[in-house]
Motif scaffolding. Structure first.
Motif, mmCIF file in Angstrom:
data_model
loop_
_atom_site.group_PDB
_atom_site.id
_atom_site.type_symbol
_atom_site.label_atom_id
_atom_site.label_comp_id
_atom_site.label_asym_id
_atom_site.label_seq_id
_atom_site.Cartn_x
_atom_site.Cartn_y
_atom_site.Cartn_z
ATOM 1 N N ILE A 29 0.841 -1.207 0.000
ATOM 2 C CA ILE A 29 0.000 0.000 0.000
ATOM 3 C C ILE A 29 0.879 1.262 0.000
ATOM 4 O O ILE A 29 0.476 2.315 -0.460
ATOM 5 N N ILE A 58 -10.300 -11.998 9.695
ATOM 6 C CA ILE A 58 -8.969 -11.759 9.108
ATOM 7 C C ILE A 58 -7.943 -12.698 9.760
ATOM 8 O O ILE A 58 -7.025 -13.179 9.100
ATOM 9 N N GLY A 98 -7.520 -5.068 7.650
ATOM 10 C CA GLY A 98 -8.742 -5.833 7.891
ATOM 11 C C GLY A 98 -9.330 -5.611 9.268
ATOM 12 O O GLY A 98 -10.360 -6.196 9.610
ATOM 13 N N THR A 131 -11.301 -0.968 9.591
ATOM 14 C CA THR A 131 -12.164 -0.487 8.508
ATOM 15 C C THR A 131 -13.552 -1.133 8.543
ATOM 16 O O THR A 131 -14.568 -0.439 8.586
ATOM 17 N N THR A 132 -13.583 -2.450 8.554
ATOM 18 C CA THR A 132 -14.885 -3.129 8.500
ATOM 19 C C THR A 132 -15.651 -2.935 9.810
ATOM 20 O O THR A 132 -16.880 -2.892 9.816
ATOM 21 N N LEU A 146 -20.937 2.941 2.075
ATOM 22 C CA LEU A 146 -19.536 3.267 1.746
ATOM 23 C C LEU A 146 -19.430 4.671 1.147
ATOM 24 O O LEU A 146 -18.380 5.311 1.217
ATOM 25 N N PRO A 155 -15.844 4.461 6.149
ATOM 26 C CA PRO A 155 -14.859 4.286 7.226
ATOM 27 C C PRO A 155 -13.553 5.040 6.940
ATOM 28 O O PRO A 155 -12.952 5.582 7.850
ATOM 29 N N VAL A 156 -13.112 5.049 5.678
ATOM 30 C CA VAL A 156 -11.874 5.767 5.347
ATOM 31 C C VAL A 156 -12.273 7.136 4.794
ATOM 32 O O VAL A 156 -12.801 7.237 3.688
ATOM 33 N N ASN A 186 -1.627 9.964 2.299
ATOM 34 C CA ASN A 186 -0.334 9.312 2.063
ATOM 35 C C ASN A 186 0.232 9.498 0.662
ATOM 36 O O ASN A 186 1.044 8.707 0.225
ATOM 37 N N TYR A 245 -13.739 2.745 -1.302
ATOM 38 C CA TYR A 245 -12.593 1.836 -1.385
ATOM 39 C C TYR A 245 -11.441 2.457 -2.165
ATOM 40 O O TYR A 245 -10.531 1.735 -2.599
ATOM 41 N N HIS A 290 -4.387 1.294 -6.202
ATOM 42 C CA HIS A 290 -4.455 0.917 -4.788
ATOM 43 C C HIS A 290 -5.882 0.629 -4.318
ATOM 44 O O HIS A 290 -6.125 0.530 -3.111
ATOM 45 N N TYR A 291 -6.819 0.520 -5.274
ATOM 46 C CA TYR A 291 -8.207 0.215 -4.906
ATOM 47 C C TYR A 291 -8.213 -0.925 -3.887
ATOM 48 O O TYR A 291 -7.475 -1.907 -4.011
ATOM 49 N N CYS A 292 -9.097 -0.790 -2.892
ATOM 50 C CA CYS A 292 -9.057 -1.719 -1.751
ATOM 51 C C CYS A 292 -8.948 -3.183 -2.158
ATOM 52 O O CYS A 292 -9.795 -3.727 -2.868
ATOM 53 N N PHE A 293 -7.954 -3.798 -1.637
ATOM 54 C CA PHE A 293 -7.667 -5.210 -1.876
ATOM 55 C C PHE A 293 -8.720 -6.095 -1.184
ATOM 56 O O PHE A 293 -9.056 -7.166 -1.671
ATOM 57 N N GLY A 294 -9.196 -5.643 -0.038
ATOM 58 C CA GLY A 294 -10.112 -6.478 0.762
ATOM 59 C C GLY A 294 -11.574 -6.149 0.532
ATOM 60 O O GLY A 294 -12.429 -6.586 1.313
ATOM 61 N N ALA A 314 -14.806 -7.301 2.819
ATOM 62 C CA ALA A 314 -15.557 -6.322 3.620
ATOM 63 C C ALA A 314 -17.029 -6.321 3.216
ATOM 64 O O ALA A 314 -17.920 -6.212 4.066
HETATM 65 C C1 HEM Z 1 -15.180 -1.527 4.827
HETATM 66 C C2 HEM Z 1 -13.972 -1.924 4.903
HETATM 67 C C3 HEM Z 1 -12.848 -1.339 4.123
HETATM 68 C C4 HEM Z 1 -12.698 -0.091 3.601
HETATM 69 C C5 HEM Z 1 -13.671 1.079 3.666
HETATM 70 C C6 HEM Z 1 -11.398 -0.043 2.959
HETATM 71 C C7 HEM Z 1 -10.902 1.043 2.284
HETATM 72 C C8 HEM Z 1 -9.728 1.061 1.587
HETATM 73 C C9 HEM Z 1 -9.220 2.194 0.833
HETATM 74 C C10 HEM Z 1 -9.900 3.544 0.721
HETATM 75 C C11 HEM Z 1 -8.056 1.816 0.256
HETATM 76 C C12 HEM Z 1 -7.171 2.662 -0.664
HETATM 77 C C13 HEM Z 1 -5.888 3.079 0.008
HETATM 78 C C14 HEM Z 1 -5.003 3.918 -0.877
HETATM 79 O O1 HEM Z 1 -5.360 4.224 -2.031
HETATM 80 O O2 HEM Z 1 -3.923 4.316 -0.397
HETATM 81 C C15 HEM Z 1 -7.792 0.468 0.669
HETATM 82 C C16 HEM Z 1 -6.685 -0.258 0.315
HETATM 83 C C17 HEM Z 1 -6.423 -1.509 0.822
HETATM 84 N N1 HEM Z 1 -7.254 -2.297 1.588
HETATM 85 FE FE1 HEM Z 1 -9.077 -1.820 2.235
HETATM 86 N N2 HEM Z 1 -10.803 -1.263 3.124
HETATM 87 C C18 HEM Z 1 -11.648 -2.075 3.816
HETATM 88 C C19 HEM Z 1 -11.455 -3.384 4.174
HETATM 89 C C20 HEM Z 1 -10.315 -4.083 3.913
HETATM 90 C C21 HEM Z 1 -10.056 -5.431 4.345
HETATM 91 C C22 HEM Z 1 -11.040 -6.307 5.103
HETATM 92 C C23 HEM Z 1 -8.807 -5.728 3.924
HETATM 93 C C24 HEM Z 1 -8.001 -6.988 4.089
HETATM 94 C C25 HEM Z 1 -8.439 -8.140 4.074
HETATM 95 C C26 HEM Z 1 -8.287 -4.583 3.209
HETATM 96 C C27 HEM Z 1 -7.052 -4.524 2.623
HETATM 97 C C28 HEM Z 1 -6.592 -3.452 1.882
HETATM 98 C C29 HEM Z 1 -5.276 -3.433 1.271
HETATM 99 C C30 HEM Z 1 -4.226 -4.517 1.334
HETATM 100 C C31 HEM Z 1 -5.173 -2.211 0.603
HETATM 101 C C32 HEM Z 1 -3.990 -1.715 -0.227
HETATM 102 C C33 HEM Z 1 -4.226 -1.979 -1.678
HETATM 103 C C34 HEM Z 1 -3.088 -1.552 -2.580
HETATM 104 O O3 HEM Z 1 -2.235 -0.773 -2.157
HETATM 105 O O4 HEM Z 1 -3.038 -2.037 -3.714
HETATM 106 N N3 HEM Z 1 -9.229 -3.613 3.221
HETATM 107 N N4 HEM Z 1 -8.839 0.011 1.466
#
Ligand code: HEM
Length: 432
Positions: A85, A151, A246, A249-250, A286, A291-292, A297, A349, A354-358, A362
């Motif tokens: 990330i 998670i 994980g 956020t959730t 959402l 949550p975010v 960054n 997301y 960098h769209y949310c991986f999880g 979630a």
């Molecule tokens: C409602 C729950 C969630 C929300 C609102 C959320 C939101 C986000 C957002 C806004 C980003 C973008 C970050 C960026 O552009 O710098 C992101 C990235 C990411 N999220 Fe989530 N997230 C959630 C749940 C999860 C869960 C459950 C996991 C893991 C299992 C997860 C893993 C990640 C990872 C690994 C990234 C980085 C992706 C990358 O850099 O390619 N997220 N998330």
């Protein structure tokens, strides 16, 4: 004394309850420059453009405060490698695609959706625990244990170790909060915790290397197909990232969801009659209560012209996703909670590489959690509206959400069939 900017007022914990009027004020000038040179971006169009712009970097090592060197620990040794990330393509893409193989289609197509019955069982058990009482803290008793247990299960973390994890994850999340110290101070705090967390994960990876299981760490260790295998350091950084991402956020999505449903009893009642409503409802949450709230960054790698402003190379960006998702030039009637909204490409997301991986996980968690709560708690009422909020302006959510109810509907009447077999794992409650 200089007057506080709108962004300063947003960062103020007193604004956490309802930052949306301030976001609307901020959007009047979609790109604003703060006194410290940070650019705050708040319109949907500008945020999306920057999230897709290769001249915008997520790499923390290029931040001016770190003078181009990797973060170092206090003894001067190089810090732990960054999770993907905080990296840019091509390294980001290589690591993300290796991790994705373990997380979903086409390599592991059923990993996430296959968790639905198990998540239903865990939800059932958590709600069963509320029988015989009349008050629940949705955060402590439900919204926290569900995703954290999930998670940990995915990563293969033994359930009894989960309280230690939660402490580390909370400390790392706190370090994202720009109000808790300078960037440098926060990075050093984060590194200390990260080192502890990765030492633990390293032990876990050693154990899995000897006896692989059906978990993500085992999968990463065994995947040697190019561009694999992932180095041990990168594997630890990835596991650490998934664990932290994980966690909070959730929790916030489920809590914000319950709060929003209790503020819109007509929607809550509809959810009980129309199970299909949950799909659009989660997407609308959402957008409406994300949550975010912001991504603090990003750094520009070149001068970038946007909305009549030139953001100079080397500038820090704060992309206020929550403001973009309520931008009236993108969404009709944006301050209305509308689970039937058809055109809903929210920024909850993020967007771009960098769209949310999880996101899939979630979604499944929240799609299971909210209907179960709505169905089984009879006559739920908020004890305090608004509830008290955590101070973090990046990850926004209530600290606790007390709800009174008359009784709990027995689980047998459930709409979603539970998986065969019984969930026997203890579900710890360990939020501080
Ligand atoms: C409602 C729950 C969630 C929300 C609102 C959320 C939101 C986000 C957002 C806004 C980003 C973008 C970050 C960026 O552009 O710098 C992101 C990235 C990411 N999220 Fe989530 N997230 C959630 C749940 C999860 C869960 C459950 C996991 C893991 C299992 C997860 C893993 C990640 C990872 C690994 C990234 C980085 C992706 C990358 O850099 O390619 N997220 N998330």
């Amino acid at each position: 004394m200089a007057q506080a900017s709108i962004y300063d007022r947003i960062l103020d914990p007193a604004s956490r309850v309802n930052p949306f009027p301030l976001y609307a004020e901020l959007r009047r000038t979609p790109v604003t420059r703060e006194d410290d040179g940070t650019y705050v971006v708040s319109s949907y169009r500008a945020i999306v453009a920057l999230l897709h712009d290769p001249r915008v970097s997520s790499d923390l090592r290029i931040r001016a405060e770190l003078a181009g060197t990797p973060p170092a620990s206090e003894d001067g040794a190089p810090g732990p490698p960054l999770p993907f990330i905080n990296q840019d393509p091509p390294d980001h893409d290589r690591l993300r695609s290796l991790a994705m193989r373990q997380f979903g289609p086409p390599h592991t197509p059923r990993r996430i959706d296959g968790m639905r019955p198990w998540l239903t069982e865990v939800s059932t058990e958590l709600i069963d625990n509320l029988a015989g009482k009349n008050r629940v803290d949705i955060v402590e008793d439900f919204a926290y244990p569900l995703p954290v247990t999930a998670i940990c299960k995915l990563l293969g973390v033994p359930i009894e170790d989960q309280p230690r994890f939660s402490k580390w994850a909370d400390a790392i999340i706190q370090a994202i909060d720009p109000t808790t110290g300078t960037f440098d101070e926060r990075m050093r705090r984060r590194e200390r915790v990260t080192t502890e967390l990765r030492t633990y994960l390293n032990g876990l990876a050693d154990a899995r290397a000897g006896r692989p299981g059906d978990d993500l760490i085992s999968g990463l260790l065994q995947d040697t197909v190019p561009p694999g295998p992932m180095s041990r350091d990168d594997l630890l950084a990835t596991a650490d990232l998934l664990l932290v991402a994980g966690h909070e956020t959730t929790v916030n999505l489920i809590t914000n969801g319950m709060l929003t449903l209790l503020r819109h009893p007509d929607v809550l009642e509809r959810l009980n009659r129309e199970p299909g409503l949950i799909i659009g409802l989660v997407e609308e949450l959402l957008r409406y209560e994300p949550p975010v709230q912001m991504l603090p960054n990003r750094t520009t790698l070149a001068d970038i012209d946007i909305d009549g402003t030139t953001i100079p190379e080397g500038s820090q960006l704060v992309l206020v996703l929550a403001a973009g998702s309520r931008d009236p030039s993108r969404f009709r009637d944006p301050d209305r909670f509308d689970p039937d909204r058809a055109d809903n490409q929210h920024l909850g997301y993020g967007s771009g590489v960098h769209y949310c991986f999880g996101a899939a996980l979630a979604r499944v968690e929240t799609q299971v959690a909210l209907p179960e709560l709505a169905r089984r708690l009879v006559n739920p009422r908020l004890l305090a509206d608004p509830p008290p909020y955590r101070p973090n302006p990046v990850l926004r959510g209530p600290r606790l959400l007390l709800v009174d109810y008359d009784t709990v509907v027995p689980a047998e009447a459930q709409l979603v069939p539970a998986a065969p077999g019984r969930h026997t794992g203890r579900i710890p409650k360990t939020r501080h």
